[in-house]
Scaffold this motif. Structure first.
Motif, short mmCIF file in Angstrom:
data_model
loop_
_atom_site.label_atom_id
_atom_site.label_comp_id
_atom_site.label_asym_id
_atom_site.label_seq_id
_atom_site.Cartn_x
_atom_site.Cartn_y
_atom_site.Cartn_z
N THR A 38 0.83 -1.21 0.00
CA THR A 38 0.00 0.00 0.00
C THR A 38 0.86 1.25 0.00
O THR A 38 2.04 1.23 0.34
N ASP A 39 0.21 2.35 -0.38
CA ASP A 39 0.78 3.68 -0.18
C ASP A 39 0.43 4.09 1.25
O ASP A 39 -0.75 4.22 1.60
N ASP A 40 1.45 4.26 2.09
CA ASP A 40 1.22 4.48 3.51
C ASP A 40 0.83 5.94 3.75
O ASP A 40 1.65 6.79 4.08
N THR A 41 -0.45 6.24 3.58
CA THR A 41 -0.97 7.58 3.86
C THR A 41 -2.08 7.46 4.90
O THR A 41 -2.50 6.37 5.27
N ILE A 73 4.16 -2.82 3.50
CA ILE A 73 3.45 -4.08 3.34
C ILE A 73 2.23 -4.04 4.24
O ILE A 73 2.35 -4.00 5.47
N ASP A 74 1.06 -4.01 3.62
CA ASP A 74 -0.18 -3.93 4.38
C ASP A 74 -0.62 -5.31 4.86
O ASP A 74 -1.02 -5.49 6.00
N ALA A 82 8.21 -14.51 4.98
CA ALA A 82 8.15 -13.15 5.50
C ALA A 82 8.74 -12.22 4.46
O ALA A 82 9.71 -12.55 3.79
N CYS A 83 8.14 -11.04 4.31
CA CYS A 83 8.60 -10.06 3.32
C CYS A 83 8.92 -8.75 4.02
O CYS A 83 8.26 -8.38 4.98
#
Length: 374
Positions: A38-41, A73-74, A82-83
């Motif tokens: 995701t775009d972390d906003t 990573i959402d 694991a990423c």
């Protein structure tokens, strides 16, 4: 399993207001499950890209050039992997050029008991009823046999799961010497530390106890020979004239040179099969200094590994670092806990967690994938 995430920002034409926009291309490789980036906003409708093993490519589009774009990573994969976004950070400024952020996915570690009962003893048997007495290091030969160093014995675990103890003998001492040299080739292997097994079954090992500090080998017929060393200390030389101070590990290269992590001397030593000992790298002063040969410094080097090109990797324990030495003796730092460029996952809010090593004592190198394991 590696997930590569590339930011391919380009001038993508204008929006209705004439603002140039770019896009963020996300490409996943080696993904087994489903990953959501995701775009972390703070916007609850923030854009997201869902990637799967069947559809490993996605993109964030129409991002104004010059905007700050933060990825996180959402939803991590539900599979045993694991990423993490780790280089250079999860935050970039979208430009007309090309930016790149990498995300690494790897299987999550699962630790299981392989052999032994958990009771301290030296008992042969199968995987479930055998017992070990202070095992410290292990190595594997080309036939899949595992060799384990105990304090007073070399144990083996066969591919079928049978645990055995190797026998050792010594040739009679040389009574032409007055007095006979008994210290340099004792019948006991008490203090066994690092070990390596060769393709012909010869085992090289270090031995450390209160009486002597030795580099030794066990021939396939069980006969012990001391290659170099005697009492504890530091000295280059041949055979018993050479001295080591807590040699924790060793490796043997393709040319027959033995490299020794001489821990308390803060040195990497090199030993020929004839017992000639020299200093390969290190100043002898504790420190974290890169350089050629004696210009470099280590702080209690403890574990060694060789790659297919003859480069030596060192678990530099008190420096909390992994060092690399080329065949020509040039020392560099591959990883250090003091470096801010290495990360190991994300917190719940997407903040990068810096990787820290805590007194690494062993290192091995997987030549198939070009990766060191610590």
């Amino acid at each position: 399993f590696t997930l590569a995430l590339g930011l391919l920002a380009s001038c993508g034409g204008g929006s209705s207001s004439g603002t140039a926009t770019g896009s963020v291309q996300v490409v996943a490789t080696g993904l087994q499950g489903t990953l959501v980036v995701t775009d972390d906003t703070t916007d609850p409708t923030k854009p997201r890209v869902t990637l799967t093993a069947a559809s490993p490519t996605g993109a964030f589009g129409n991002i104004p050039i010059g905007n700050s774009f933060t990825l996180m990573i959402d939803t991590p994969p539900s599979t045993n992997e694991a990423c993490q976004i780790y280089k250079p950070s999860q935050k970039v400024t979208v430009t007309a050029g090309t930016n790149r952020i990498e995300v690494v996915c790897s299987p999550t570690a699962q630790v299981v008991a392989f052999a032994g009962t958990g009771v301290q003893a030296s008992v042969n048997g199968n995987l479930t009823n055998s017992q070990f007495d202070s095992p410290s290091r292990l190595t594997v030969d080309g036939n899949g046999v595992i060799y384990v160093s105990e304090y007073t014995a070399i144990r083996t675990i066969s591919p079928s799961g049978i645990v055995s103890t190797l026998t050792v003998t010594v040739n009679p001492p040389d009574f032409t010497k007055n007095p006979p040299d008994l210290t340099n080739n004792p019948s006991s292997i008490a203090g066994l530390a690092g070990l390596r097994v060769m393709s012909d079954g010869t085992i090289f090992f270090t031995q450390i106890n209160g009486e002597y500090t030795l580099i030794r080998k066990r021939a396939p017929n069980g006969v012990l020979t001391t290659i170099a060393g005697e009492t504890q200390g530091f000295a280059n030389g041949t055979g018993a004239d050479a001295k080591f101070n807590y040699p924790e590990d060793l490796v043997v290269d393709a040319y027959g040179y033995i490299y020794v992590a001489d821990s308390n001397n803060h040195l990497i030593r090199r030993v020929t099969m004839d017992g000639v000992v020299t200093t390969f790298a290190g100043s002898g002063r504790a420190g974290l200094v890169d350089g050629l040969g004696a210009a470099a410094s280590f702080n209690k080097p403890s574990g060694l590994a060789l790659d297919a090109w003859g480069n030596l990797y060192v678990a530099d324990s008190v420096n909390h670092a992994i060092r690399k030495i080329t065949p020509g003796g040039l020392v560099s730092t591959v990883f250090s806990s003091d470096s801010a460029q290495w990360y190991n996952g994300l917190t719940a809010n997407g903040t990068l967690i810096q990787t820290v090593l805590n007194y690494p004592t062993s290192v091995t190198f997987d030549n198939k994938i070009g990766r060191a394991h610590v």
